[in-house]
Design an enzyme around this catalytic site. Structure first.
Site, PDB file in Angstrom:
ATOM      1  N   ASN A  28       0.773  -1.254   0.000  1.00  0.00           N
ATOM      2  CA  ASN A  28       0.000   0.000   0.000  1.00  0.00           C
ATOM      3  C   ASN A  28       0.800   1.297   0.000  1.00  0.00           C
ATOM      4  O   ASN A  28       0.280   2.328  -0.419  1.00  0.00           O
ATOM      5  CB  ASN A  28      -0.930   0.019   1.229  1.00  0.00           C
ATOM      6  CG  ASN A  28      -1.923  -1.113   1.209  1.00  0.00           C
ATOM      7  OD1 ASN A  28      -2.585  -1.338   0.215  1.00  0.00           O
ATOM      8  ND2 ASN A  28      -2.008  -1.854   2.305  1.00  0.00           N
ATOM      9  N   TYR A  29       2.031   1.290   0.520  1.00  0.00           N
ATOM     10  CA  TYR A  29       2.724   2.565   0.734  1.00  0.00           C
ATOM     11  C   TYR A  29       4.014   2.755  -0.047  1.00  0.00           C
ATOM     12  O   TYR A  29       4.497   3.872  -0.176  1.00  0.00           O
ATOM     13  CB  TYR A  29       3.024   2.744   2.238  1.00  0.00           C
ATOM     14  CG  TYR A  29       1.778   2.947   3.056  1.00  0.00           C
ATOM     15  CD1 TYR A  29       1.139   4.187   3.097  1.00  0.00           C
ATOM     16  CD2 TYR A  29       1.211   1.908   3.767  1.00  0.00           C
ATOM     17  CE1 TYR A  29      -0.018   4.380   3.828  1.00  0.00           C
ATOM     18  CE2 TYR A  29       0.054   2.085   4.510  1.00  0.00           C
ATOM     19  CZ  TYR A  29      -0.552   3.322   4.530  1.00  0.00           C
ATOM     20  OH  TYR A  29      -1.709   3.513   5.260  1.00  0.00           O
ATOM     21  N   LEU A  30       4.604   1.657  -0.535  1.00  0.00           N
ATOM     22  CA  LEU A  30       5.871   1.781  -1.261  1.00  0.00           C
ATOM     23  C   LEU A  30       5.617   1.668  -2.752  1.00  0.00           C
ATOM     24  O   LEU A  30       5.088   0.660  -3.221  1.00  0.00           O
ATOM     25  CB  LEU A  30       6.844   0.674  -0.817  1.00  0.00           C
ATOM     26  CG  LEU A  30       7.166   0.632   0.682  1.00  0.00           C
ATOM     27  CD1 LEU A  30       8.115  -0.520   0.977  1.00  0.00           C
ATOM     28  CD2 LEU A  30       7.765   1.952   1.146  1.00  0.00           C
TER      29      LEU A  30
END
Length: 597
Positions: free
Chosen positions: A555-557
């Site tokens: 989700n974030y990288l």
């Protein structure tokens, strides 16, 4: 089940709910008083509606015995495990045929995979962290609870169980195919297309591009909130302080919660009790974050931040909001003035990805082995996961898997010892070479137990192979092998291990096939590499035992950071992304090794 030592005749509806608890009897859930209390409260509600047929009154949890149910479920599991390969294949084939029509849909005439096409079955809500509703009964979802979203003028799918859909809509502005409201938290649940679908891929790429766009504005945003830390307007000063936390600590923005929901908070909903001051300029954060995961962090902050927290806490109780003049919507509206669509969540994605890129860029991987590169990548991923508070409890099987890895390393050392002894048998002069020194933790006791376990495994392997070959022969209508064939094979295995037993303590070894000295030397070098790799894998596993690496990776990288790093460092992308992630991010796979977030 039994109650007060006697069997109870439960109607199917009540028996099903008792079974949900019985299946968890030997898990941590059944030892949790909150989980058990919530379950029993809901179970009693079911019993009022569907009382035991024999008139038993179930009023005390301590008198309930779910063990007979648990043992029945364990017996069913054992039966399934004991099925032949052919039976398992048949079962899978039947399952695939049943689910086939639901696994795909047509999107603009193209066939696309559907993600979670199964509705969650009824059961007990497990929650995460210290959720106040864990153990409560998740009700069965019926067609009457579900709204489906399909194209106009297409046939309405018929539910695979009795009933009619709650609603059929034709909304092309959303990407969900079906939704319903679950009964525990009143949350909307959705059926979306699979992660590998064209719509989801476009959405993911847009999300990371939005985070990359923030690079152009982040210096201005930081300059402004740093100036506002001393603003005379308290609301502006609060917003600036919250922005500092979101930027520097990657805190979630947080939304207000209802009374019956888990007491989880984010930056805007922090209460005074969640932040403790420690002179001269340390703050201690301690609160339940998303999914009831505890966030604890002692952090050094700018002195102005420390002073602001003193001011914001003045004349307030522990229960009062720290930022009582700030809301999540107000904060996001302010951020939207800098860049269209900018929210606190975009900041979190940006900080995770930019930190990950920096950590990878700081590494010097020249001359490193593949496993050393993998460990370095995972260490950077861990740092980001810790920044984002992506924790997990230590897996129950962690100690077991560490012991298994230790055993594997000692097994490799045993193999190395045999190669050394074979080398010494051929050329005794190598005994004096320090490069071929003894393995420190390979003693006589270990050698005996290791060879015994190897013998057991070899015999088990032979038995399985014999059974599988006979099973195949029956399927093909051929003659099966006689039992004497297996007995002969087992006798050969036992003879081989008797020979190995005679070699113990002699410092000599005879391998199954003779090899020249140079080949033995090569084999020892390769074995040294395998031992080194196994040790690195063990360190990596242990260091990541309390960190959920997957959440940030999914989700974030920005996946393009990983793909570019893999290409630059000659690491197969499959080492970092499993098959489902490769399918999820096809748009990221084409970047070159110079791409930067």
């Amino acid at each position: 089940m039994r109650y007060n030592g006697k069997s109870v005749d439960l109607p199917p509806e009540a028996e099903e709910v008792a079974g949900f608890y019985a299946a968890l009897l030997e898990t941590d859930h059944a030892q949790d008083t909150k989980f058990t209390g919530n379950f029993f409260e809901d179970f009693q509600g079911i019993l009022k509606k569907y009382p035991p047929s024999d008139g038993t009154k179930i009023t005390q949890f301590d008198l309930c015995d779910f063990r007979p149910m648990f043992e029945y479920f364990e017996g069913e599991k054992a039966k399934k495990k004991a099925m032949t390969t052919a039976e398992k294949k048949e079962l899978k084939k039947a399952k695939d045929e049943l689910e086939g029509p639901y696994a795909t849909c047509l999107l603009d005439g193209r066939k696309e995979k559907v993600g979670n096409f199964r509705v969650e079955p009824p059961g007990l809500f497990k929650g995460r962290g210290d959720h106040p509703k864990k153990g409560k009964l998740k009700l069965r979802v019926r067609p009457e609870d579900i709204t489906i979203n399909i194209g106009k003028d297409v046939p309405i799918p018929v539910p695979n169980t009795s009933g009619k859909w709650k609603k059929v809509i034709h909304d092309s502005t959303v990407t969900w195919l079906a939704n319903w409201v679950e009964n525990i938290n009143g949350n909307h649940k959705y059926v979306f297309l699979a992660a590998s679908s064209s719509l989801k891929g476009q959405s993911d790429m847009n999300k990371f591009e939005k985070a990359r766009e923030l690079k152009k504005h982040v210096d201005k945003i930081r300059k402004d909130y740093e100036a506002d830390l001393k603003n005379k307007v308290t609301a502006d000063r609060m917003r600036a302080t919250a922005m500092y936390f979101i930027d520097k600590l990657a805190l979630r923005a947080g939304n207000e919660k209802g009374e019956d929901e888990a007491d989880t908070v984010g930056c805007c909903s922090l209460r005074c009790q969640h932040v403790t001051l420690e002179a001269p300029n340390f703050l201690i954060f301690d609160f339940l974050g998303k999914d009831s995961i505890r966030y604890y962090n002692r952090v050094e902050v700018d002195i102005q931040i420390f002073r602001n927290i003193i001011i914001f806490k003045k004349n307030k109780t522990d229960e009062d909001l720290l930022f009582d003049r700030l809301t999540t919507s107000g904060l996001n509206k302010h951020l939207g003035n800098y860049m269209t669509g900018l929210t606190a969540k975009v900041f979190r994605t940006y900080n995770a990805s930019i930190t990950f890129q920096r950590l990878l860029d700081e590494q010097n991987l020249e001359g490193k082995s593949l496993q050393e590169k993998v460990n370095a990548y995972n260490a950077a991923n861990r740092d980001v996961a810790i920044l984002c508070n992506h924790q997990r409890s230590v897996p129950k099987t962690h100690d077991q898997s560490m012991e298994k890895m230790r055993s594997k390393i000692r097994g490799l050392k045993y193999d190395r010892m045999k190669l050394r002894h074979a080398l010494f048998s051929t050329e005794p002069k190598f005994r004096k070479n320090a490069k071929y020194a003894d393995e420190s933790d390979i003693d006589d006791e270990f050698i005996v137990s290791w060879e015994e376990s190897l013998e057991e495994k070899e015999i088990e392997k032979a038995e399985k192979k014999f059974a599988k070959e006979n099973e195949k022969a029956v399927e093909e209508g051929k003659e099966t092998q006689k039992e004497s064939v297996l007995k002969e094979k087992i006798a050969d295995i036992k003879d081989e291990f008797k020979r190995l037993a005679k070699e113990r303590g002699t410092g000599k070894a005879q391998l199954k096939r003779d090899r020249p000295v140079e080949k033995l030397e090569e084999a020892i070098v390769k074995m040294d590499e395998r031992i080194k790799t196994a040790k690195l894998q063990m360190v990596d596993r242990d260091e990541g035992k309390q960190v959920a690496l997957g959440t940030s990776k999914i989700n974030y990288l920005d996946p393009r950071i990983t793909v570019a790093w893999c290409k630059e460092n000659d690491v197969p992308v499959e080492k970092m992304f499993n098959k489902s992630l490769i399918n999820k991010f096809p748009w990221a796979m084409a970047v070159d090794d110079e791409w930067q977030f």
